[in-house]
Design a protein around this motif. Structure first.
Motif, PDB file in Angstrom:
ATOM      1  N   GLU A   1      -1.675   9.084   0.166  1.00  0.00           N
ATOM      2  CA  GLU A   1      -0.784   9.451  -0.939  1.00  0.00           C
ATOM      3  C   GLU A   1      -1.011  10.906  -1.353  1.00  0.00           C
ATOM      4  N   ILE A   2      -2.280  11.302  -1.458  1.00  0.00           N
ATOM      5  CA  ILE A   2      -2.611  12.672  -1.869  1.00  0.00           C
ATOM      6  C   ILE A   2      -2.077  13.674  -0.846  1.00  0.00           C
TER       7      ILE A   2
ATOM      8  N   PHE B   1       0.454  13.326   1.142  1.00  0.00           N
ATOM      9  CA  PHE B   1       1.911  13.424   1.087  1.00  0.00           C
ATOM     10  C   PHE B   1       2.397  13.997  -0.245  1.00  0.00           C
ATOM     11  N   ILE B   2       1.509  14.113  -1.226  1.00  0.00           N
ATOM     12  CA  ILE B   2       1.842  14.853  -2.445  1.00  0.00           C
ATOM     13  C   ILE B   2       1.677  16.348  -2.201  1.00  0.00           C
ATOM     14  N   ILE B   3       0.638  16.705  -1.449  1.00  0.00           N
ATOM     15  CA  ILE B   3       0.315  18.118  -1.211  1.00  0.00           C
ATOM     16  C   ILE B   3       1.115  18.701  -0.049  1.00  0.00           C
TER      17      ILE B   3
ATOM     18  N   ASN C   1      13.568   7.380  -1.985  1.00  0.00           N
ATOM     19  CA  ASN C   1      13.592   8.846  -1.936  1.00  0.00           C
ATOM     20  C   ASN C   1      15.004   9.390  -2.105  1.00  0.00           C
TER      21      ASN C   1
ATOM     22  N   SER D   1      11.924  15.314  -8.843  1.00  0.00           N
ATOM     23  CA  SER D   1      10.554  15.643  -8.450  1.00  0.00           C
ATOM     24  C   SER D   1       9.533  14.847  -9.255  1.00  0.00           C
TER      25      SER D   1
ATOM     26  N   ALA E   1       7.171  11.759  -8.073  1.00  0.00           N
ATOM     27  CA  ALA E   1       5.735  11.926  -8.315  1.00  0.00           C
ATOM     28  C   ALA E   1       5.164  10.709  -9.032  1.00  0.00           C
TER      29      ALA E   1
ATOM     30  N   TYR F   1       6.149   7.662  -8.592  1.00  0.00           N
ATOM     31  CA  TYR F   1       5.984   6.636  -7.558  1.00  0.00           C
ATOM     32  C   TYR F   1       4.639   6.813  -6.847  1.00  0.00           C
ATOM     33  N   ALA F   2       4.344   8.067  -6.468  1.00  0.00           N
ATOM     34  CA  ALA F   2       3.079   8.349  -5.788  1.00  0.00           C
ATOM     35  C   ALA F   2       1.895   8.102  -6.716  1.00  0.00           C
ATOM     36  N   LEU F   3       2.054   8.466  -7.980  1.00  0.00           N
ATOM     37  CA  LEU F   3       0.975   8.257  -8.950  1.00  0.00           C
ATOM     38  C   LEU F   3       0.687   6.769  -9.138  1.00  0.00           C
TER      39      LEU F   3
ATOM     40  N   LEU G   1      -1.133   5.534  -6.124  1.00  0.00           N
ATOM     41  CA  LEU G   1      -2.489   6.072  -6.061  1.00  0.00           C
ATOM     42  C   LEU G   1      -3.428   5.313  -6.999  1.00  0.00           C
TER      43      LEU G   1
END
Length: 406
Positions: free
Chosen positions: A150-151, A153-155, A234, A251, A255, A257-259, A262
């Motif tokens: 996840e990290i 694909f965030i970065i 997405n 955005s 984010a 969703y990713a949070l 995570l």
């Protein structure tokens, strides 16, 4: 109470594995969007940029299992340097060809050849399995691995975009290629965690396809449906934000969703659940399908962010359980190939979800796009329920074989 993450991080070789794998998997997150941004910045049309990038990603998804099959037969340290060197060469040629305005067919040919890039997430998961096979620590290790993904694909995607838009057009793909070279080099030097080559038992004749394992097919289909939900989310979130007159809101919604994924992944990794793995699989599939219903109910971007956050909380636990189940049903001699097919399933699902959602949104609007995720969630539940007896039988057989081997 013991900290399960501290327990696995103090295992010899794990810290080096975490660092090396984090670098090595960044190119997977950067390359697709990097190719798109590079070609657009060079003045190419959006359709061509998307098509070349899509060709690379689809080829990578389909060639990945073949590369992993070689890894299972000969070992990571023997196969990865050769395959990575070839892929790096093709990626550099693709960048040069794009810079020199080469013909469109040539760009597609190079994208196909560059798609030989190895599936590093599968290589990493094979190492986690080698370290903790049959132990409760594997659950925590896969949770940590999902969080690291996840990290990355965030970065990764923003980094590729920023480099190509603020430095020069080719900077994003070049940086991803450099990271691939560094990451794989550091990764294969971690010999302490490298899986041993397990000799498969042959009965003569041609080796059967691993896809003939019924339980693996169930898992891949479930992951494909999960990928459709992710790909749909997405595209539909971007369309929803545009309809709401606030395009940049996409955005922070994504984010969220990713949070959610995570945080849920870290929390889930600290738990020890006694329920049989196939029942956990069904439970999280149902939860993932249920949370796919939430976004369609959101009236504005703020509520959408909350709904997406909740939806994201089901993703990491579901991935952890599915990957763990995969290590149980796939023979040890073909583990990397099996894990790569699982990654391929979700990758194809993401691409398919984006395509289907786009078609529905063009015809009926952004909110209707989330209907694709709902339909995929329902199909995922059907797949899981029909496959539950198969998964249960496969788990029991594998447990008996492991007990005999020990």
């Amino acid at each position: 109470m013991a900290n399960p993450y501290r327990e696995i991080l103090t295992t010899p070789g794990v810290k080096g594995l975490v660092i090396a794998s984090s670098i090595a998997r960044l190119p997977n997150a950067m390359m697709g969007i990097g190719i798109i941004t590079m070609l657009v910045q060079q003045g190419h049309l959006y359709w061509l940029a998307g098509a070349v990038s899509g060709t690379f990603m689809l080829t990578n998804a389909l060639l990945g299992p073949q590369v992993s099959k070689l890894v299972d037969q000969y070992g990571q340290s023997r196969v990865l340097p050769l395959v990575t060197t070839f892929s790096i060469g093709m990626l550099l040629l693709l960048v040069i060809a794009a810079y020199m305005k080469a013909s469109t067919p040539f760009l597609f040919i190079l994208a196909v050849l560059a798609g030989s890039m190895p599936s590093m997430p599968a290589m990493v998961r094979a190492r986690w399995t080698e370290l903790f096979r049959g132990k409760p620590q594997l659950h925590t290790a896969f949770s940590l691995d999902t969080v690291l993904t996840e990290i990355v694909f965030i970065i990764g995607p923003p980094l590729a975009i920023i480099l190509s838009t603020s430095a020069f057009a080719e900077a994003g793909p070049l940086a991803a290629t450099l990271l691939l070279a560094i990451g794989v080099t550091v990764f294969i030097r971690q010999r302490q965690t490298e899986p041993k080559v397990v000799l498969a038992k042959h009965t003569g004749g041609k080796r059967e396809s691993i896809l003939q394992i019924p339980s693996l097919r169930i898992i891949i289909l479930a992951l494909l449906a999960m990928g459709v939900i992710g790909g749909t989310t997405n595209v539909a979130v971007v369309a929803f934000a545009n309809e709401q007159g606030w395009p940049t809101a996409a955005s922070f919604i994504l984010a969220a969703y990713a949070l959610g994924s995570l945080v849920a992944g870290l929390t889930f990794g600290a738990l020890r659940i006694a329920l049989p793995m196939e029942k956990q699989f069904l439970f999280w599939i149902v939860v993932t399908a249920g949370t796919a219903l939430l976004p369609i109910l959101a009236p504005n971007v703020y509520i959408m962010a909350v709904m997406i956050l909740i939806s994201g909380c089901s993703f990491a636990p579901a991935m952890v359980i599915v990957m763990t189940l995969g290590t149980i049903v796939v023979p040890a001699a073909r583990l990397t190939e099996g894990l790569t097919w699982m990654t391929t399933g979700i990758s194809i699902g993401v691409a398919l979800g984006g395509l289907l959602a786009g078609l529905v949104i063009d015809a009926y609007g952004a909110r209707a796009g989330f209907g694709v995720a709902i339909a995929s969630g329902l199909s995922m539940v059907v797949i899981a329920m029909m496959g539950l007896p198969i998964l249960r039988a496969a788990s029991e057989v594998r447990s008996e074989l492991s007990a005999e081997a020990s």
